[in-house]
Design an enzyme around this catalytic site. Structure first.
Site, PDB file in Angstrom:
ATOM      1  N   VAL A   3       6.685  -8.027  -7.179  1.00 18.81           N
ATOM      2  CA  VAL A   3       7.571  -6.944  -6.708  1.00 18.81           C
ATOM      3  C   VAL A   3       6.970  -5.570  -7.034  1.00 18.81           C
ATOM      4  O   VAL A   3       6.428  -5.364  -8.124  1.00 18.81           O
ATOM      5  CB  VAL A   3       8.967  -7.086  -7.377  1.00 18.81           C
ATOM      6  CG1 VAL A   3       9.868  -5.899  -7.043  1.00 18.81           C
ATOM      7  CG2 VAL A   3       9.630  -8.372  -6.902  1.00 18.81           C
TER       8      VAL A   3
ATOM      9  N   GLY B 241       3.677  -5.444  -0.525  1.00 16.48           N
ATOM     10  CA  GLY B 241       4.666  -5.419   0.570  1.00 16.48           C
ATOM     11  C   GLY B 241       5.875  -6.306   0.334  1.00 16.48           C
ATOM     12  O   GLY B 241       6.421  -6.882   1.283  1.00 16.48           O
TER      13      GLY B 241
ATOM     14  N   SER C 144       8.964  -5.476  -0.476  1.00 16.79           N
ATOM     15  CA  SER C 144      10.213  -4.983   0.124  1.00 16.79           C
ATOM     16  C   SER C 144      10.205  -5.209   1.634  1.00 16.79           C
ATOM     17  O   SER C 144      11.234  -5.576   2.219  1.00 16.79           O
ATOM     18  CB  SER C 144      10.472  -3.519  -0.228  1.00 16.79           C
ATOM     19  OG  SER C 144       9.421  -2.711   0.214  1.00 16.79           O
TER      20      SER C 144
ATOM     21  N   ASP D 242       3.717  -1.794   6.768  1.00 14.99           N
ATOM     22  CA  ASP D 242       4.096  -3.011   6.011  1.00 14.99           C
ATOM     23  C   ASP D 242       5.044  -3.887   6.817  1.00 14.99           C
ATOM     24  O   ASP D 242       4.873  -5.112   6.893  1.00 14.99           O
ATOM     25  CB  ASP D 242       4.818  -2.633   4.705  1.00 14.99           C
ATOM     26  CG  ASP D 242       3.882  -2.055   3.667  1.00 14.99           C
ATOM     27  OD1 ASP D 242       2.805  -1.573   4.051  1.00 14.99           O
ATOM     28  OD2 ASP D 242       4.251  -2.086   2.480  1.00 14.99           O
TER      29      ASP D 242
HETATM   30  C1  MEV Z   1       1.177   2.200   0.394  1.00  7.27           C
HETATM   31  O1  MEV Z   1       1.288   0.764   0.510  1.00  7.27           O
HETATM   32  C2  MEV Z   1       0.201   2.714   1.413  1.00  7.27           C
HETATM   33  C3  MEV Z   1       0.081   4.243   1.474  1.00  7.27           C
HETATM   34  O2  MEV Z   1      -0.889   4.522   2.467  1.00  7.27           O
HETATM   35  C4  MEV Z   1       1.398   4.910   1.830  1.00  7.27           C
HETATM   36  C5  MEV Z   1       1.877   4.604   3.248  1.00  7.27           C
HETATM   37  O3  MEV Z   1       1.086   4.268   4.126  1.00  7.27           O
HETATM   38  O4  MEV Z   1       3.101   4.771   3.466  1.00  7.27           O
HETATM   39  C6  MEV Z   1      -0.400   4.821   0.157  1.00  7.27           C
END
Ligand code: MEV
Length: 304
Positions: free
Chosen positions: A90, A95, A97, A140
């Protein structure tokens, strides 16, 4: 049917986190660590996992509670029981969430026959993440819905890779919001330098696409290591991540880098099968928790 079980995968960034915030290219990949949600018709609302059993609860289950409220806008239903289990660490860049949001959306979509297609599920998932986190990239939720290796922002699916993926978790929580603002502040103070680094990261993804298509693992590894150096340059690496990254490299990793926002959370290495256990042991000895997994072409899916 009174019960539906769906699962959705986590993800890693092969290249391009942070640069993607500035519209640059990135390659994001679904990995075979999944969150599974069983939705059962019920008289009221029950959400259950190792974290505890509650009714609608925005503190303990912000994503799942918001999914329930979102589905209620589409269709009226008596209630639902959601049982959640997950392989995904978590809050650590894999990813978790997005996976719980997408698995819950699809389980309820199918259970209550809302007739949403996958594009709608991915879109709603992003809206829910944005509502809870304040800002979220659609990457994500899109990758968790569709699976595979995806070129961002074009959303082009690339051929899958067959090597093993070893994730190393530092166990240290880091806030994505704070790391994204750190990069933004650095860019305000050193605009030309930061723009040049972020563009180079974007170019790594563009070059990387050809090598992913050819399954040219050695070159993919070299580009990952360059990407890691540039993430260090923009201040999102740290000592814990570095120890795990070098432990992997010293044990024959093809390439290794952090994934997600950095500052803690997870790194990953690509590996040939014969080196997997050596790399995983190296990560453990360097103080991390190691998880061995694969790339997966499967996004959200129904489970038996
Ligand atoms: C976070 O998993 C990835 C970042 O590029 C932020 C985003 O894309 O929202 C740091």
């Amino acid at each position: 049917m009174s019960s539906i079980k769906c699962s959705a995968p986590g993800k890693i960034y092969l290249f391009g986190e942070h640069a993607v915030v500035y519209g640059k290219n990135a390659i994001c990949c679904a990995v075979d660590l999944r969150t599974t949600v069983t939705a059962t018709v019920n008289d009221g609302i029950i959400i259950n996992s190792l974290q505890g059993e509650t009714a609608l609860d925005h503190t303990l289950y912000p994503y799942v509670s918001t999914v329930i409220e979102t589905i209620e806008k589409f269709i009226s239903f008596p209630g639902v029981k959601l049982d959640i289990i997950s392989d995904i660490p978590v809050g650590s860049g894999i990813g978790s969430s997005a996976a719980v949001t997408i698995a819950t959306l699809q389980a309820m979509n199918l259970l209550f026959k809302c007739k949403m297609d996958l594009e709608t599920i991915a879109h709603l998932g992003h809206t829910i993440e944005t509502k809870i986190q304040g800002a979220a990239s659609p990457t994500d939720t899109y990758v968790s819905t569709m699976g595979g290796i995806i070129m961002i922002p074009a959303k082009r699916k690339l051929p899958t890779l067959d090597c093993k993926v070893i994730i190393g978790n530092t166990g240290k929580f880091a806030s994505t919001k704070e790391l994204v603002s750190h990069v933004s502040m650095l860019r305000n103070n050193h605009t030309d330098i930061l723009d040049s680094i972020l563009s180079t990261i974007g170019e790594l993804s563009i070059d990387g696409e050809q090598f992913v298509s050819k399954k040219a693992y050695k070159t993919i590894g070299t580009l990952m290591d360059i990407n890691q150096g540039l993430l260090d340059a923009i201040g999102v690496n740290n000592q814990e991540l570095n120890s795990l990254i070098y432990a992997a490299r010293n044990n024959n990793a093809i390439g290794s880098k952090l994934t997600g926002a950095g500052g803690g959370g997870c790194m990953f290495a690509l590996a040939e099968s014969k080196h997997v256990h050596k790399i995983a042991d190296g990560i453990t000895k360097a103080g991390g928790e190691s998880i061995i997994t694969n790339f997966t072409n499967e996004g959200v899916r129904i489970e038996d």
